[in-house]
Design an enzyme around this catalytic site. Structure first.
Site, PDB file in Angstrom:
ATOM      1  N   VAL A  43      42.476  29.483   8.423  1.00 64.54           N
ATOM      2  CA  VAL A  43      42.854  28.263   7.706  1.00 64.54           C
ATOM      3  C   VAL A  43      42.448  27.082   8.585  1.00 64.54           C
ATOM      4  CG1 VAL A  43      44.722  29.260   6.370  1.00 64.54           C
ATOM      5  CG2 VAL A  43      45.189  28.399   8.667  1.00 64.54           C
ATOM      6  N   SER A  44      42.350  25.914   7.972  1.00 63.77           N
ATOM      7  CA  SER A  44      41.813  24.764   8.696  1.00 63.77           C
ATOM      8  C   SER A  44      42.872  23.943   9.427  1.00 63.77           C
ATOM      9  CB  SER A  44      41.058  23.845   7.724  1.00 63.77           C
ATOM     10  OG  SER A  44      40.012  24.543   7.092  1.00 63.77           O
ATOM     11  N   THR A  45      44.087  23.903   8.896  1.00 65.32           N
ATOM     12  CA  THR A  45      45.119  23.058   9.493  1.00 65.32           C
ATOM     13  C   THR A  45      46.411  23.834   9.712  1.00 65.32           C
ATOM     14  OG1 THR A  45      45.857  22.305   7.300  1.00 65.32           O
ATOM     15  CG2 THR A  45      44.182  20.982   8.412  1.00 65.32           C
TER      16      THR A  45
END
Length: 204
Positions: free
Chosen positions: A11-13
């Protein structure tokens, strides 16, 4: 016994979780008959290259401890088209397939894999061209604002750094060549240091 699979989720964040990806890929693995050896999860933006968990999966693949790598989609794996192309090439060299949950499988031994490789090669070159163009545009814009790149006239970084010691060694009787060898600079640089010093001493 089915093929050994490593599940990779990203996931990015920090406010996101890999829960959905993990659940979907575990179900996909069961349906496809894969034996899951582990799940590797991490939080990292698409542009970052310090993906410790992906490196672990790559190490397993290189050691032939897995047969396939499962991801929900290719964007979860690659940082860019170029990165995706290179890492898929490495996996292919080790005989490891990368399979996305959508059913997309990268395997150069299949017509689909060969087609994907060809398309990705073209896209990777396109991405490199875009990067070069952005760099050139950025430099041109900076120069238009008066920014100057590289060593400017009058700058003598290496000579200035060694000037004091070079003058001491020359004064001690060492030749320009000997001084240059000792300080890791050229004989001509030593000569220029001495000439400039003498000119400064002579004054106007």
């Amino acid at each position: 016994m089915g093929q050994r699979a490593a599940i990779y989720c990203r996931v990015s964040t920090a406010d996101q979780t890999c829960g959905r990806q993990e659940a979907d890929l575990l179900a996909f693995a069961v349906k496809a008959g894969f034996d899951v050896v582990g799940v590797w999860k991490e939080t990292a933006s698409g542009a970052r290259d310090d993906r410790a968990q992906r490196k672990k999966v790559m190490a397993l693949a290189q050691a032939r401890d897995v047969d396939v790598v499962l991801v929900t989609e290719l964007t979860r794996w690659g940082r860019s088209t170029i990165d995706l192309f290179h890492t898929l090439g490495e996996l292919q060299a080790w005989g490891i397939s990368l399979i996305a949950q959508t059913g997309l499988q990268f395997d150069l031994g299949t017509p689909q894999g060969k087609l994907i490789a060809s398309l990705m090669s073209v896209l990777a070159e396109f991405e490199r061209d875009l990067l070069r163009e952005r760099v050139r545009s950025g430099i041109a814009a900076a120069q238009a604002r008066g920014v100057r790149f590289g060593r400017q006239p009058g700058q003598r970084v290496k000579a200035d750094r060694h000037q004091k010691r070079a003058l001491e060694l020359v004064a001690a009787g060492q030749s320009y060549r000997e001084v240059g060898l000792r300080l890791g600079i050229s004989k001509n640089t030593v000569l220029a240091i001495v000439k400039r010093h003498r000119a400064e001493q002579a004054g106007p």
